[in-house]
Write an enzyme that holds these catalytic residues in place. Sequence first.
Site, mmCIF file in Angstrom:
data_model
loop_
_atom_site.group_PDB
_atom_site.id
_atom_site.type_symbol
_atom_site.label_atom_id
_atom_site.label_comp_id
_atom_site.label_asym_id
_atom_site.label_seq_id
_atom_site.Cartn_x
_atom_site.Cartn_y
_atom_site.Cartn_z
ATOM 1 C CG HIS A 150 -7.736 3.300 0.369
ATOM 2 N ND1 HIS A 150 -7.099 2.757 -0.716
ATOM 3 C CD2 HIS A 150 -6.818 4.107 0.969
ATOM 4 C CE1 HIS A 150 -5.853 3.227 -0.772
ATOM 5 N NE2 HIS A 150 -5.660 4.052 0.245
ATOM 6 C CG ASP A 162 -1.511 5.606 3.052
ATOM 7 O OD1 ASP A 162 -1.840 5.377 1.878
ATOM 8 O OD2 ASP A 162 -2.305 6.068 3.891
ATOM 9 C CG ASP A 163 -0.114 9.026 0.850
ATOM 10 O OD1 ASP A 163 -0.113 9.037 -0.391
ATOM 11 O OD2 ASP A 163 -1.084 8.642 1.536
ATOM 12 C CG HIS A 167 -1.575 6.298 -2.207
ATOM 13 N ND1 HIS A 167 -2.760 6.110 -2.885
ATOM 14 C CD2 HIS A 167 -1.781 5.802 -0.959
ATOM 15 C CE1 HIS A 167 -3.636 5.541 -2.077
ATOM 16 N NE2 HIS A 167 -3.071 5.334 -0.903
ATOM 17 C CG HIS A 184 -1.887 1.060 1.369
ATOM 18 N ND1 HIS A 184 -2.938 1.020 2.267
ATOM 19 C CD2 HIS A 184 -1.987 2.255 0.751
ATOM 20 C CE1 HIS A 184 -3.630 2.141 2.186
ATOM 21 N NE2 HIS A 184 -3.070 2.921 1.279
ATOM 22 C CD GLU A 219 -7.333 6.409 5.277
ATOM 23 O OE1 GLU A 219 -7.963 6.445 4.203
ATOM 24 O OE2 GLU A 219 -6.207 6.952 5.422
HETATM 25 N N1 ADE Z 1 -4.829 8.792 -1.374
HETATM 26 C C1 ADE Z 1 -3.557 8.871 -0.980
HETATM 27 N N2 ADE Z 1 -3.442 8.492 0.290
HETATM 28 C C2 ADE Z 1 -4.666 8.133 0.725
HETATM 29 C C3 ADE Z 1 -5.201 7.633 1.936
HETATM 30 N N3 ADE Z 1 -4.449 7.426 3.022
HETATM 31 N N4 ADE Z 1 -6.529 7.383 2.011
HETATM 32 C C4 ADE Z 1 -7.300 7.606 0.955
HETATM 33 N N5 ADE Z 1 -6.853 8.080 -0.213
HETATM 34 C C5 ADE Z 1 -5.545 8.325 -0.336
HETATM 35 ZN ZN ZN Z 2 -3.788 4.755 0.929
#
Ligand code: ADE
Ligand code: ZN
Length: 330
Positions: A194, A275-276, A16, A14, A197
């Site tokens: 997703h 994630d990011d 992005h 996971h 969350e």
């Molecule tokens: N796009 C990028 N990161 C995300 C996240 N944590 N949740 C939903 N969309 C995303």
């Molecule tokens: Zn994500």
Amino acid sequence: MSDFLRHLPKAELHLHIEGSLEPELMFQLADRNGIELPYATVEEAKAAYDFKDLQGFLNLYYQGMNVLRSEQDFYDLAMDYFKRARSEGVLHIDMHFDPQAHLQRGVPLEVVMAGLLRAKQEAESQLDLSVGMIMAFLRDRPADEALHVLEQAAPYWKMLDAIGLDSAERDNPPEKFQALFARAKELGLVRVAHAGEEGPAAYITQALDLLDVQRIDHGVRCLESEDVVQRLKESQTVLTVCPLSNVSLKVVDQLDQHPLPALLEAGLKVTISSDDPAYFGGGLLENHIACVDAFGWGEDTFKWLNRNAMEEAFVSDARRAELLKRLEAA
Ligand code: ADE
Ligand code: ZN
């Protein structure tokens, strides 16, 4: 322990790729493309990464990716992260990317795909890093638009490992995208989403029942429903949990209050991802180290988490066997 974790063969399911855009590269690309940024310095950008919730983050995430214009930009973005991840002992990444966020800005799909695919090929042939491709759709945009983009992506269907569903979860339930996911299934594409969350446990059930997903990204709110936990346990559906992300986006107040230990205790198939990473304080290694500090986990737990990820990763049978062998040898 951090030495062990750095050398431990790791996989993340996971990530992005647009969320791996470090401020340093953002400034370089802004300069290259003659784009003005709302920050004067890298430090100012980093100081702005203080989020109230998912939407607060998404606003800066979509703004940041505005510097991505050319095929070379997408290649540089991906290679920058791949090299960093590889230096942290990561051997496999399943990578989400958001075509609609680029199409909206007038960047053609061909430009996005050419840059990302070139980086993937180079990572696989030269970095000993395998990469899965997850074309993600934005749940806060119209369902029709997503379907149209999936059709537009016909030349690339064969190169995709899955489709995904991301962006603002609240009030954008999985049921909105039933037609999209049905079409993807008809095309033989694997599906992930997703869910759970910021959204309720019921969205996890919807993603399983209505979208027929193979994985749940995040999924931490499953613990609000005994039934959902039971179901995820029986099916051993993978959850791609992102510890530092959940702290940054205030899904939890602090990592030591994160439900990760409860998810493990419940017998769920948990994995760890970043994630990011450019926005949430670090990549996969940082996420591992943060879990040692918060939960006191030992080597066996981290091996188990990465075994789960490698068992589920979008890779060939031969690469999977190799990944697992290297993990067990660690
Ligand atoms: N796009 C990028 N990161 C995300 C996240 N944590 N949740 C939903 N969309 C995303
Ligand atoms: Zn994500």
